[in-house]
Design an enzyme around this catalytic site. Structure first.
Site: not given
Length: 506
Positions: A52, A163, A193, A197, A252, A257
């Protein structure tokens, strides 16, 4: 693992929704710039940012460069910048889409990218479904041709989504349904991500390219596995997000992960390195995760919340005093959980996962603890517990270290730990590449090896949801329960102690 990592991609237009956000500036544009500099992108390549904010092409290019000029060589940036375009529009509303659709087609014609489009959702979770729905009605996704393999040359459209993939099993399934209405599963790239790695990928090579490890990679020889992701920082400016229904260390970090890392540690050897074969073995691990009953939760999971303290030389305030955090918050800034993978290879072997903010040290690592020798002739000479460990350090100090017992030189029998070390940077004389560059390259090429399948999402949520439900129904009056700069709450040590084990500290 990715096939032929230096191969040049087919023509492609990368459309980034949420283009004015921090992730785009910090990670996505530098990663695409890196790929371009290395010659790994087609000459027919372009980027279109959608947000925006009222930029034009030139203004957004300046914004990107000025955000982190050290990430770019000025001369190369001048050559790369013409690939970058922008359209100011609200992608969550009908009114914004005529401009977006017209600009996608215009940029595609200008750069010769054809119908090959990689849609990247770098937007807040509440905007996922509206944007996905509008992509579906825009006419930009060609019905019946959404998927093509790496070897095919038909037009393709794919979507990359960040995520969180839902905040519980129901919302995750709803998001997967929204994606499935527009894209085939083969065209859906759920990015993590951590899987980009280098040392996580190196774990597959370590296991499957070396007969030294694979014969002992099972319950007969391995006592337990610890997977840690700790940070020294607190929530900083993310208090309002972190204290939301999608926040907390279990959601999280552990559910997303760390369970992905566990799947790479525990998977069976795939038939090939084809993405379908690798993901098939990972899905089997997720389906074999033991789901705890409510009665088991207090014995297999620990939550923590940091109080005031000092971490990495910086004074941190109590989590509950951070901006956007409720004064009586029950959100976990630390979570630890014991998982079991109920297969023949791993029967009875616990996997201990933990993640926390405001911890004593920043590190991401996997530690494989091997069982003691059946009869130890040197028990009285050994210091502490069993020295046999395989340490895979993902960040920082990337590398692999093997710890075992050795005799110190001199008369008498004095035994101490010995460490054999493979240091990634020292060995290869390069810094590990950014995970986003690896993952974006794979997504443009159509390689899903390092991306999550919808079944992985379903199973990972099922494994942790009983814990989240129990915590929601049983508030902890002792929060906060660990000081910033420590290794977490005492309850986590007690959980390990009940099993006769202890966490690795530094």
């Amino acid at each position: 693992m990715p096939h032929e990592p230096n191969i040049q991609t087919s023509p492609a237009l990368v459309v980034i929704f949420g283009a004015s956000g921090d992730l785009t500036k910090r990670k996505l544009i530098p990663a695409l710039y890196q790929l371009w500099c290395e010659g790994r992108l087609s000459p027919k390549f372009a980027i279109l940012g959608v947000a925006r904010s009222g930029f034009d092409d030139a203004g957004w290019r300046r914004e990107l460069y000025d955000f982190n000029p050290k990430a770019f060589d000025a001369a190369k940036w001048a050559q790369f910048a013409p690939c970058i375009h922008y359209v100011a529009a609200d992608s969550t509303r009908d009114a914004g889409w005529p401009a977006i659709t017209d600009r996608v087609r215009e940029v595609g014609r200008e750069h010769g990218t054809g119908e090959n489009i990689l849609f990247y959702l770098s937007v807040s979770p509440q905007h996922f479904e509206p944007v996905i729905g509008h992509i579906g009605t825009s006419g930009l996704v060609t019905e019946g041709r959404a998927y093509c393999s790496i070897l095919e040359h038909r037009p393709w459209q794919r979507i990359v989504i960040e995520k969180p993939f839902g905040s519980d099993p129901a919302s995750a399934r709803q998001l997967n349904m929204a994606l499935a209405h527009v894209f085939e599963e083969e065209s859906t790239y759920r990015i993590d991500h951590y899987l980009g790695k280098e040392l996580v990928q190196n774990l597959m090579v370590l296991r499957f390219a070396n007969s030294l490890f694979e014969p002992i990679w099972n319950e007969k020889y391995i006592d337990h596995v610890q997977i840690t992701a700790s940070e020294t920082v607190g929530v900083e400016s993310r208090g309002s997000y972190y204290d939301s229904p999608s926040g907390g260390a279990m959601r999280d970090m552990v559910q997303s992960h760390l369970l992905q890392v566990l799947s790479v540690v525990a998977m069976e050897p795939p038939v090939s390195l084809d993405a379908v074969d690798v993901r098939t073995e990972k899905v089997k691990v997720f389906k074999a995760l033991r789901v705890p009953t409510p009665a088991e939760v207090p014995f297999v999971a620990v939550r923590g919340q940091y109080g005031a303290g000092n971490a990495a030389g910086k004074a941190l305030a109590d989590y509950r005093t951070e901006g956007g955090v409720a004064g009586d918050s029950q959100v976990d800034t630390y979570a630890a959980m014991k998982f079991f993978v109920d297969t023949w290879r791993w029967g009875g072997v616990p996997f201990y996962l933990r993640s926390g903010k405001a911890m004593a040290k920043k590190c991401t690592e996997i530690v494989v603890y091997f069982k003691r020798a059946p009869h130890s002739l040197f028990r009285s000479h050994l210091k502490g517990g069993n020295p046999n460990q395989l340490l895979i350090s993902i960040h920082p100090d990337e590398g692999v270290r093997i710890r075992f017992a050795g005799k110190e030189p001199g008369t008498g029998l004095k035994i101490n730990d010995v460490v054999m070390e493979f240091d990634y940077v020292e060995q290869w004389k390069v810094e590990p590449p950014d995970g986003y560059a690896t993952l974006l390259h794979d997504a443009i090429r159509g390689d899903q090896t390092l991306f999550k399948h919808r079944d992985e999402i379903d199973c990972s949520w099922s494994a942790v949801q009983p814990v989240l439900d129990y915590w929601a129904e049983n508030p902890d009056a002792n929060l906060p329960n660990y000081a910033a700069g420590s290794w977490g709450p005492a309850a986590a040590d007690e959980m390990m102690g009940r099993d006769g084990r202890h966490w690795r500290t530094h």
